[in-house]
Design an enzyme around this catalytic site. Sequence first.
Site, PDB file in Angstrom:
ATOM      1  N   ASP A  21       0.817  -1.212   0.000  1.00 33.44           N
ATOM      2  CA  ASP A  21       0.000   0.000   0.000  1.00 33.44           C
ATOM      3  C   ASP A  21       0.851   1.262   0.000  1.00 33.44           C
ATOM      4  O   ASP A  21       0.622   2.186  -0.794  1.00 33.44           O
ATOM      5  CB  ASP A  21      -0.932   0.010   1.218  1.00 33.44           C
ATOM      6  CG  ASP A  21      -2.026  -1.035   1.113  1.00 33.44           C
ATOM      7  OD1 ASP A  21      -2.333  -1.465  -0.008  1.00 33.44           O
ATOM      8  OD2 ASP A  21      -2.576  -1.427   2.162  1.00 33.44           O
ATOM      9  N   SER A  74      -2.619  -9.316   3.944  1.00 30.74           N
ATOM     10  CA  SER A  74      -2.208  -8.045   4.514  1.00 30.74           C
ATOM     11  C   SER A  74      -1.561  -8.356   5.855  1.00 30.74           C
ATOM     12  O   SER A  74      -2.213  -8.871   6.764  1.00 30.74           O
ATOM     13  CB  SER A  74      -3.419  -7.127   4.706  1.00 30.74           C
ATOM     14  OG  SER A  74      -3.035  -5.937   5.368  1.00 30.74           O
TER      15      SER A  74
END
Length: 403
Positions: free
Chosen positions: A12, A173
Site C-alpha cells: 500500500d 495483509s
Amino acid sequence: MKIVLAYSGGLDTSVALRWLIDRYDAEVYAYCADIGQQESLDGIERKAKETGAVGVLVEDLRETFLTDYVWPALLANAAYDRQYLLAAPMSRPLICARMISYARSVGADAIAHGATGKGNDQVRFAGGAAALAPDLTLLTPLLEWDLTSRQDEIRYAADHGIPVDAVADKPYSVDTNIWGSSIECGVLDDIAAPPPEEIYLMTRDPDRTGVGSQEITVGFTAGVPTSVDGERMSPVALVERLNAVAGRHGVGRIDLLENRVVGFKTRGVYESPAGTVLHRAHRELESVVLDRDTLHTAETLGQRYGQLIYDGLWFSPLRTALDGFFAAAQEPVTGSVTLRLGHGRIDVVRRSTPNSLYDRHFASYESDDQFEHLAGAGFSYAFTMPMRIRGLARRRDQDTVGS
C-alpha cells in the site's frame, strides 16, 4: 507541495508514495518507524528513494514503543474484544507523532498514510493528526485513487517498477512489530477456513513444536516487567527473549472475529507470544496483591482502555486520566510469576511477592484457621437481607392471592 508519508515499504505505502508524487506534483518524504518489524528494513531507504522520495527518515522506536505505549496498556491488561493485545493499534499513535515531527522539520504541508476507508487505521491516523497537527492536511491515497483491489495495486507496482512482496496468489495483509503480528485478507476472509500454517511469523504450530514444556519466570516492578529468569533486562531484550521462548512453544496465536471501529465484523489472525506471557503473568501477580474492589474496577477500566486504543483515541483526555488510576493501582504489583509453556498452553506454577494479600491462616480449612465462623454467619445474614425481604414480600403476596 511537500508531503510526509508514513512508509512501511509494503504494497500500500509503496504504491502510495509514487501515486502521491504523480497526483499532487509533490515532493514526498518517507517516514519509516522501526518498531521491531519481522520484515527487514535493510534497503528501505534506497527503495523509497528509487520509488521517488526526496527524503527518508528511519527511526528506531522499539524502546519508546514498549515503554511509552505497550507498558501502559499492559498495566491496564488492555485487550480488545478480550483477546486482541493491540500490537498494531498501539503503534499508530507513535508513528503519527513522529511522522508529524518529521513533517515539521522539513516544512511539509501535508501528511499521508496507507490506510483504507474500511479499516481502523484511518481513524487512528486521523485521531493523531487531529490532536497533534490540526493545521496539516491529512491525505489518504487509498480513498482517492481508482485502484479498487490489492490485485490492482500489485499490477500498478509492476507497471511502475516498484518492488513489493505481495503476489496475486498470496494476497495477505500483514503487519508486524516487536509486540505481535496481524494477518488479514486472502483465504482468511472465509471465516470457515482454518488459517494456513504459512501465515504465521512468530509462533510454531502448537501441535508440532518438537520440544517439551519449559518453565520461565517473569519479574515485575510496580506492574512493569523487568526480568526473565532472574536476569534484569531492557524492555526490548525482555520482549525479544519472551517472543523467542513462547513462540517456540506455540504460545500466542489468536484467530478473532472482531468488531471494527467502522461498524462491521472482520477476521484477523494475530500473534503475540511475549504479550500473551506477560499478560498472563501480570494478571496472576495482580490476583495476589490487589484488593477485590481495586482488581474488579481495574478489569472494567482496562476494557475501556483497550477500546480507546483500538478506536484511535490514544491522545484522548480519558486515556491520560486512566493512566493515573493504573499507575496508582500498580504500586504493589511487584514480584515474580513462574509459568510453564508447552504446546500452545500456559500454566501457572508459582507466584511470589512481598506484597501478598493472601493469608493462609484465614484461607485455610485446617486447625490453624483464624477466621471467625460465627461472624461469617452474621455477615451472610446481613448481606442477603435484601433478598430475604423480597422473598418474604413475595410469599405474603402469594398467601394473599391464595386466600
